[in-house]
Design an enzyme around this catalytic site. Structure first.
Site, short mmCIF file in Angstrom:
data_model
loop_
_atom_site.label_atom_id
_atom_site.label_comp_id
_atom_site.label_asym_id
_atom_site.label_seq_id
_atom_site.Cartn_x
_atom_site.Cartn_y
_atom_site.Cartn_z
CD GLU A 1 14.40 -59.25 -5.88
OE1 GLU A 1 15.56 -59.08 -6.31
OE2 GLU A 1 13.55 -58.36 -5.82
CE LYS B 1 12.25 -51.98 -8.64
NZ LYS B 1 13.42 -52.49 -9.18
N1 PSU Z 1 12.52 -54.38 -5.38
C1 PSU Z 1 13.11 -53.84 -4.30
N2 PSU Z 1 14.46 -53.66 -4.38
C2 PSU Z 1 15.20 -54.07 -5.48
C3 PSU Z 1 14.56 -54.66 -6.60
C4 PSU Z 1 13.20 -54.78 -6.48
O1 PSU Z 1 12.45 -53.51 -3.31
O2 PSU Z 1 16.41 -53.92 -5.47
C5 PSU Z 1 15.35 -55.16 -7.81
C6 PSU Z 1 14.67 -56.42 -8.34
O3 PSU Z 1 15.62 -57.45 -8.34
C7 PSU Z 1 14.25 -56.06 -9.74
C8 PSU Z 1 15.32 -55.08 -10.14
O4 PSU Z 1 14.20 -57.17 -10.56
O5 PSU Z 1 15.44 -54.30 -8.94
C9 PSU Z 1 14.93 -54.29 -11.39
O6 PSU Z 1 16.08 -53.72 -11.92
P1 PSU Z 1 16.07 -53.15 -13.41
O7 PSU Z 1 15.13 -51.97 -13.36
O8 PSU Z 1 17.52 -52.77 -13.67
O9 PSU Z 1 15.57 -54.26 -14.30
#
Ligand code: PSU
Ligand code: MN
Length: 303
Positions: free
Chosen positions: A27, A159
């Protein structure tokens, strides 16, 4: 079916896919919004090298001028990593990005959407999105995308800023099979442990392959989530983690940060408050997950 003209599959990746060789999708939100400069681009390049050293080819995914890119060259990676006007694109944003010719980095959800349609079946990231803490039901689109995309997704759990028990429940309810890769509980991103269960433990790529095959034969359409703990030497101390997380969550609330800005805000806040400990853990787990994903991809294509 999606219009193939919107996809730009890098030559090397198209050749690998045509020859049934292993490809790992990566990603780009983590590059544009998840890591500080210059570690972001260095990491993106390092992840591609790690995948290559393990015998597979990396396909970093992003949207440039409204076109879906599967595999980026140096200049394109630089655009994603060094510009301030790169959008954070989840699956719901893809039609807007295409129509308005945006430049954007793709989240887990949008990356899986694109990768699956490009014919890639293994994907690696750091941590998936999930159910956020707090009163609003703020649920990352990463979860429903996992529930409807039959790919192997390698990560270190969700996360830590999220509500991990609620995220685990969501995965169970929507029939996403969770594998502990060399572990008996679901990893907690910067921590190796979360106290939450996995559905099964696998200790090798071939064990993952067996389950992936069975899933395919059953015609099950959800992802296989392979969760890998952060390497022990990079794990963040529990008491430090608890403190910096609490402070960052409070800061987000008092500054009214929400929506797509919330995750990047919390990750940056925790890194600053932990003197970089969470950033080091994030880099270590990203690298490790890329390696494991490449090994699994190798098994999938050999088998
Ligand atoms: N994992 C990491 N750093 C990130 C992300 C994931 O170590 O920045 C990103 C991924 O792209 C994931 C996004 O899809 O954060 C999720 O964001 P949200 O909670 O707004 O859906
Ligand atoms: Mn959200």
């Amino acid at each position: 079916m999606a219009n193939e003209k919107l996809f730009h599959i890098h030559r090397e990746i198209a050749a690998a896919l045509a020859a049934n060789k292993s490809v790992v999708a990566l990603e780009s939100t983590v590059i544009a919004h998840g890591l500080p400069r210059p570690q972001n681009i260095e990491t993106a390049q390092r992840l591609e090298e790690i995948v290559r050293e393990a015998g597979a080819i990396a396909a970093t995914i992003a949207v440039l001028d409204g076109e879906l890119f599967v595999g980026l060259d140096r200049e394109q990676l630089g655009r994603i990593g060094n510009n301030n006007d790169i959008e954070k694109l989840s699956a719901r944003d893809l039609p807007i990005a295409v129509a308005r010719k945006w430049n954007g980095a793709t989240t887990v959800a949008a990356t899986m959407w694109i990768a699956h349609r490009a014919g890639i079946n293994v994907f690696a990231t750091g941590g998936i999105g999930g159910v956020h803490r707090g009163p609003l039901p703020d649920v990352s689109a990463d979860l429903p995308e996992l529930a409807r995309t039959p790919m192997i997704a390698v990560c270190s759990g969700a996360k830590i800023v999220l509500d991990l028990p609620a995220t685990r429940e969501w995965l169970e309810t929507h029939s996403v099979t969770v594998i502990g890769y060399g572990c008996d509980e679901m990893p907690g991103f910067y921590s190796r442990l979360s106290g939450l269960p996995v559905d099964v433990r696998c200790d090798s790529p071939s064990e993952v392959l067996e389950i992936y095959r069975a899933q395919h034969e059953l015609g099950i359409q959800s992802a296989l989530l392979v969760t890998v703990p952060v390497p022990a030497e990079a794990e963040v101390d529990d008491s430090v983690l608890k403190q910096v997380l609490e402070d960052s969550l409070a800061e987000a609330e008092s500054q009214n940060v929400g929506g797509r800005d919330l995750t990047p805000f919390l990750l940056a806040g925790m890194s600053a408050k932990s003197e970089g400990a969470t950033l080091r853990a994030n880099l270590a787990l990203l690298e490790n997950n890329a390696r494991v994903a490449a090994q699994i991809a190798q098994a999938v294509h050999a088998g």
